[in-house]
Design an enzyme around this catalytic site. Structure first.
Site, PDB file in Angstrom:
ATOM      1  N   GLY A  45      -0.457  -0.856   0.333  1.00 47.51           N
ATOM      2  CA  GLY A  45      -0.399  -0.888   1.797  1.00 47.51           C
ATOM      3  C   GLY A  45      -0.622   0.500   2.353  1.00 47.51           C
ATOM      4  O   GLY A  45      -0.337   1.498   1.683  1.00 47.51           O
ATOM      5  N   GLN A  50      -0.432   7.122   8.712  1.00 44.93           N
ATOM      6  CA  GLN A  50      -0.514   7.857   7.433  1.00 44.93           C
ATOM      7  C   GLN A  50      -1.847   8.578   7.262  1.00 44.93           C
ATOM      8  O   GLN A  50      -1.967   9.462   6.421  1.00 44.93           O
ATOM      9  CB  GLN A  50      -0.302   6.903   6.243  1.00 44.93           C
ATOM     10  CG  GLN A  50       1.097   6.306   6.205  1.00 44.93           C
ATOM     11  CD  GLN A  50       1.265   5.420   5.006  1.00 44.93           C
ATOM     12  OE1 GLN A  50       0.964   4.235   5.050  1.00 44.93           O
ATOM     13  NE2 GLN A  50       1.725   5.989   3.900  1.00 44.93           N
ATOM     14  N   CYS A  93       5.849   4.945  -1.297  1.00 37.65           N
ATOM     15  CA  CYS A  93       5.008   5.141  -0.116  1.00 37.65           C
ATOM     16  C   CYS A  93       3.961   6.196  -0.441  1.00 37.65           C
ATOM     17  O   CYS A  93       4.288   7.210  -1.059  1.00 37.65           O
ATOM     18  CB  CYS A  93       5.884   5.613   1.046  1.00 37.65           C
ATOM     19  SG  CYS A  93       4.981   5.878   2.576  1.00 37.65           S
ATOM     20  N   LEU A  94       2.720   5.959  -0.033  1.00 40.49           N
ATOM     21  CA  LEU A  94       1.655   6.927  -0.329  1.00 40.49           C
ATOM     22  C   LEU A  94       1.905   8.269   0.365  1.00 40.49           C
ATOM     23  O   LEU A  94       1.354   9.277  -0.042  1.00 40.49           O
ATOM     24  CB  LEU A  94       0.283   6.358   0.068  1.00 40.49           C
ATOM     25  CG  LEU A  94      -0.191   5.160  -0.768  1.00 40.49           C
ATOM     26  CD1 LEU A  94      -1.502   4.614  -0.213  1.00 40.49           C
ATOM     27  CD2 LEU A  94      -0.346   5.541  -2.238  1.00 40.49           C
ATOM     28  N   HIS A 135       7.409  -2.829   5.553  1.00 42.04           N
ATOM     29  CA  HIS A 135       7.320  -1.379   5.304  1.00 42.04           C
ATOM     30  C   HIS A 135       6.222  -0.776   6.196  1.00 42.04           C
ATOM     31  O   HIS A 135       6.422   0.272   6.821  1.00 42.04           O
ATOM     32  CB  HIS A 135       7.022  -1.154   3.812  1.00 42.04           C
ATOM     33  CG  HIS A 135       6.748   0.258   3.404  1.00 42.04           C
ATOM     34  ND1 HIS A 135       7.525   0.942   2.494  1.00 42.04           N
ATOM     35  CD2 HIS A 135       5.772   1.129   3.769  1.00 42.04           C
ATOM     36  CE1 HIS A 135       7.032   2.170   2.336  1.00 42.04           C
ATOM     37  NE2 HIS A 135       5.956   2.302   3.092  1.00 42.04           N
ATOM     38  N   GLU A 136       5.065  -1.458   6.271  1.00 43.42           N
ATOM     39  CA  GLU A 136       3.943  -0.915   7.047  1.00 43.42           C
ATOM     40  C   GLU A 136       4.209  -0.998   8.550  1.00 43.42           C
ATOM     41  O   GLU A 136       3.866  -0.078   9.301  1.00 43.42           O
ATOM     42  CB  GLU A 136       2.640  -1.638   6.693  1.00 43.42           C
ATOM     43  CG  GLU A 136       2.242  -1.577   5.215  1.00 43.42           C
ATOM     44  CD  GLU A 136       2.252  -0.183   4.623  1.00 43.42           C
ATOM     45  OE1 GLU A 136       2.007   0.803   5.355  1.00 43.42           O
ATOM     46  OE2 GLU A 136       2.523  -0.061   3.412  1.00 43.42           O
ATOM     47  N   HIS A 139       6.166   1.850   9.650  1.00 44.43           N
ATOM     48  CA  HIS A 139       5.363   3.061   9.839  1.00 44.43           C
ATOM     49  C   HIS A 139       4.855   3.162  11.281  1.00 44.43           C
ATOM     50  O   HIS A 139       4.765   4.255  11.838  1.00 44.43           O
ATOM     51  CB  HIS A 139       4.137   3.051   8.914  1.00 44.43           C
ATOM     52  CG  HIS A 139       4.361   3.654   7.562  1.00 44.43           C
ATOM     53  ND1 HIS A 139       4.707   4.979   7.380  1.00 44.43           N
ATOM     54  CD2 HIS A 139       4.266   3.119   6.315  1.00 44.43           C
ATOM     55  CE1 HIS A 139       4.817   5.224   6.075  1.00 44.43           C
ATOM     56  NE2 HIS A 139       4.560   4.113   5.410  1.00 44.43           N
TER      57      HIS A 139
HETATM   58 NI    NI Z   1       4.525   3.801   3.343  1.00 47.77          NI
END
Ligand code: NI
Length: 171
Positions: A45, A50, A93-94, A135-136, A139
Site C-alpha cells: 500500500g 508518502q 510502512c514504506l 492504514h492508508e 495516512h
Molecule cells: Ni504507511
C-alpha cells in the site's frame, strides 16, 4: 515513473490531505506512478502524502504472491462502516522502513471511493485488504501506525528514522 518516498519524520506525513477534485489525467498519472512506486519498493500500500502529494488518494495490492496482481487505486476514500470485531497484526510502512509493530484495528471495513474511471464504488474489505485500507486512509489524515504505539516506542522509532535519514543524506 518511480517516485521518491518520504521517510518519517516529515511534516508532509502529518497533514490532513485535501480531496481530489476530479479524476482527470493528473489524478490517473499520480495513481499509476504510485502503483509503480509501490511495486518497486516493494509494498502492499502507498498513500499520496508518502510521495509528497497532499491529496486523498492511495493505492494497494494485497493479493497473495501466488495470485495474479490486483492493483487498486482508491480516490477520496471514506469508511462507511467498520466491524466491532477487532484484530491485532504486525504493520509496517514504506515511510518507516524496517519497523514492524502490532496494531489493533477493526477486522472489516466498508469503503466508498472513486476508481480510476471516476466511477463511485463501494468495497467490503476483510483480512489484509481491510488492514491496509485503514492504514492508508490514516495516512490521508496525517496519522501513522506508530501513532497507535506507546510514546516510548514511538520516540524510539522516530530516533531510528532520524538516524537513517542522516545516513542516507550523507551516503
Ligand atoms: Ni504507511
Amino acid at each position: 515513473m518511480i517516485l521518491p518516498i518520504l521517510i518519517h519524520p516529515d511534516p508532509r506525513l502529518k497533514k490532513l490531505c485535501s480531496p481530489v477534485e476530479a479524476v482527470d489525467d493528473d489524478a490517473r498519472a499520480l495513481g499509476n506512478a504510485m502503483l509503480a512506486t509501490m511495486y518497486d519498493a516493494p509494498g502492499v500500500g502507498l498513500a499520496a502524502p508518502q510521495v509528497g502529494k497532499l491529496k486523498r488518494l492511495f493505492v494497494m495490492d494485497c493479493a497473495d504472491k501466488e495470485e495474479d496482481p490486483a492493483p487498486m487505486v482508491l480516490i477520496n476514500p471514506t469508511v462507511l462502516w467498520s466491524s466491532e470485531d477487532e484484530t491485532t497484526h504486525e504493520e509496517g510502512c514504506l515511510s518507516i522502513p524496517g519497523m514492524y509493530e502490532d496494531v489493533t484495528r477493526p477486522a472489516e471495513v466498508k469503503v466508498a471511493f472513486w476508481d480510476m474511471d471516476g466511477a463511485e464504488r463501494e468495497e467490503h474489505f476483510t483480512g489484509l485488504w481491510s488492514r491496509c485500507a485503514q492504514h492508508e486512509i490514516d495516512h490521508l489524515d496525517g496519522v501513522l501506525f506508530i501513532d497507535y504505539l506507546s510514546r516510548m516506542k514511538k520516540s524510539m522509532i522516530t530516533k531510528k528514522m532520524q538516524k537513517l535519514k542522516k545516513e542516507r543524506a550523507s551516503a
